[in-house]
Enzyme design. Structure first.
Site, PDB file in Angstrom:
ATOM      1  CE  LYS A 117      -3.223  -1.184 -21.511  1.00  0.00           C
ATOM      2  NZ  LYS A 117      -3.909  -1.251 -20.574  1.00  0.00           N
ATOM      3  CE  LYS A 199      -9.552  -1.174 -27.036  1.00  0.00           C
ATOM      4  NZ  LYS A 199     -10.166  -0.688 -25.759  1.00  0.00           N
ATOM      5  CE  LYS A 202     -10.291   6.649 -22.504  1.00  0.00           C
ATOM      6  NZ  LYS A 202      -9.556   5.552 -21.825  1.00  0.00           N
TER       7      LYS A 202
HETATM    8  P1  ADP Z   1      -9.487   2.992 -24.024  1.00  0.00           P
HETATM    9  O1  ADP Z   1      -9.353   1.481 -24.629  1.00  0.00           O
HETATM   10  O2  ADP Z   1     -10.114   3.965 -25.080  1.00  0.00           O
HETATM   11  O3  ADP Z   1      -8.233   3.835 -23.437  1.00  0.00           O
HETATM   12  P2  ADP Z   1     -10.405   2.361 -21.576  1.00  0.00           P
HETATM   13  O4  ADP Z   1      -9.579   1.295 -21.299  1.00  0.00           O
HETATM   14  O5  ADP Z   1     -10.304   3.453 -20.549  1.00  0.00           O
HETATM   15  O6  ADP Z   1     -10.445   2.922 -23.034  1.00  0.00           O
HETATM   16  O7  ADP Z   1     -11.833   1.773 -21.144  1.00  0.00           O
HETATM   17  C1  ADP Z   1     -13.072   2.498 -20.779  1.00  0.00           C
HETATM   18  C2  ADP Z   1     -14.391   1.912 -21.238  1.00  0.00           C
HETATM   19  O8  ADP Z   1     -14.774   1.892 -22.362  1.00  0.00           O
HETATM   20  C3  ADP Z   1     -14.339   0.319 -20.844  1.00  0.00           C
HETATM   21  O9  ADP Z   1     -15.492  -0.066 -20.004  1.00  0.00           O
HETATM   22  C4  ADP Z   1     -14.052  -0.408 -22.056  1.00  0.00           C
HETATM   23  O10 ADP Z   1     -14.426  -1.408 -22.033  1.00  0.00           O
HETATM   24  C5  ADP Z   1     -14.976   0.553 -22.895  1.00  0.00           C
HETATM   25  N1  ADP Z   1     -14.406   0.696 -24.116  1.00  0.00           N
HETATM   26  C6  ADP Z   1     -13.311   1.307 -24.683  1.00  0.00           C
HETATM   27  N2  ADP Z   1     -13.190   1.195 -26.032  1.00  0.00           N
HETATM   28  C7  ADP Z   1     -14.073   0.329 -26.659  1.00  0.00           C
HETATM   29  C8  ADP Z   1     -14.485  -0.142 -27.687  1.00  0.00           C
HETATM   30  N3  ADP Z   1     -13.983   0.202 -28.895  1.00  0.00           N
HETATM   31  N4  ADP Z   1     -15.659  -0.768 -27.827  1.00  0.00           N
HETATM   32  C9  ADP Z   1     -16.385  -1.012 -26.605  1.00  0.00           C
HETATM   33  N5  ADP Z   1     -16.143  -0.645 -25.421  1.00  0.00           N
HETATM   34  C10 ADP Z   1     -14.927   0.177 -25.366  1.00  0.00           C
END
Ligand code: ADP
Length: 336
Positions: A117, A199, A202
């Site tokens: 980040k 991956k 969001k």
């Molecule tokens: P993002 O990376 O989309 O902003 P968050 O950091 O808010 O998501 O994570 C929310 C939840 O979703 C966490 O438990 C995270 O491990 C899971 N998560 C987010 N992206 C993935 C992914 N591509 N594969 C598996 N789990 C994910």
């Protein structure tokens, strides 16, 4: 720890930095839903966390409501779990402070997500970005949670939460269980992006991420654009990452027969990636469309949304108050 027949406590959260996607579902929500009957569950929308990377709050309210509606549309029952917003529970900030006194600059700076980040926003490497793991630990420890259903990307943060809990217990007395990442005994999930790099997420990689609110045409377009090649020419050719990812996605939403048919085609060097992507796109549409439709109906009912969030905050607040009594007593910041 209590010996009563109390259900084990579970806690997890998702940031409202955008809207939910397939990774949020398979990494987190799917487990939330499976856990809601047998565990005492606290699931939050982590709005404070989102301020560390998304300081502009113009779309915050819309995102929070969107994300909550998607939790409900996926099958979370607000009468069984506490579904709430992080900012509604003020005790979090107090515990965050105490945990920050136990967190060291060196270990925070070494965290992979911090480094990523900081690279992405060199003009805004704020103190809260650095101490993200302390806030995440506060969210979890506030309910003295034992299990934390998360995706693979959160493994390191969880290890830090465990370290902070151990240090607190060592210094002030046994208050916290060491929280564990949880996926029903299976490996933690990583849902790959469609372009073969990283991956689904969001806030990054939006064309390679399938959102739970994407319409059918957009789902098809994104899947059909996924990177492929001419296919294997010799049996036993190892799958390149981007092809393995497509098989991984197929496994999430298609039947075992469909998945195995394409594996056989690959092994026999007769695979047609166009057909695989068409099949994947249709199964994605079948998976996402009902969630999308349901979330719209839920979101349009603002009084219901408010009721759900207030009920969730009340439940989470009660648990937070209990923990903080123990914490203040243990630290000794209570004088009469
Ligand atoms: P993002 O990376 O989309 O902003 P968050 O950091 O808010 O998501 O994570 C929310 C939840 O979703 C966490 O438990 C995270 O491990 C899971 N998560 C987010 N992206 C993935 C992914 N591509 N594969 C598996 N789990 C994910």
């Amino acid at each position: 720890m209590e010996k009563s027949a109390k259900k084990p406590v579970v806690m997890s959260g998702i940031r409202p930095t955008g809207i939910l996607h397939l990774g949020s579902y398979f990494g987190a929500l799917q487990n939330y839903i499976r856990m809601q009957d047998e565990y005492e569950c606290y699931f939050m929308v982590a709005d404070l966390h989102s301020l560390t990377t998304h300081p502009d709050t113009k779309s915050l309210r819309a995102n929070v409501l969107h994300v909550i509606s998607e939790h409900l549309a996926c099958g979370l029952d607000p009468d069984k779990v506490a579904l709430y917003c992080q900012s509604a529970i003020h005790e979090t900030s107090e515990l965050y402070f105490y945990l920050n006194t136990l967190a060291y600059k060196g270990e925070l700076e070494k965290t992979t997500t911090f480094k990523d980040k900081a690279r992405l926003q060199p003009q805004n490497i704020n103190a809260a970005l650095l101490t993200y793991p302390s806030l995440m630990a506060a969210d979890i420890l506030l309910h003295r949670a034992l299990y934390v259903p998360v995706g693979k990307d959160q493994e390191q943060h969880l290890e830090m939460a465990r370290n902070f809990a151990t240090r607190f217990n060592h210094r002030y007395g046994e208050i916290f269980p060491g929280p564990l990442a949880f996926n029903f005994g299976a490996a933690l999930v990583k849902v790959p992006a469609l372009d073969g790099s990283g991956k689904m997420s969001k806030s990054e990689n939006q064309n390679a991420t399938l959102y739970l609110s994407d319409d059918d045409a957009l789902i098809r377009k994104k899947v059909m654009k996924a990177k492929t090649d001419e296919g294997p020419k010799v049996p036993g050719t190892p799958m390149p990452d981007y092809i393995e990812n497509l098989f991984h996605l197929l496994q999430l939403v298609s039947t075992t027969e469909v998945y195995e048919k394409f594996v056989t085609d690959y092994n026999q060097c007769s695979i047609r990636y166009g057909d695989l992507k068409k099949q994947l796109a249709e199964n994605m549409v079948q998976f996402i469309a009902p969630i999308r439709e349901k979330a719209i109906v839920i979101r349009n009912n603002e009084s219901y949304m408010q009721e759900v969030m207030e009920k969730g905050a009340a439940k989470a607040g009660e648990s937070a108050k209990k923990t903080m009594q123990l914490v203040r007593d243990a630290i000794g910041v209570k004088y009469f």
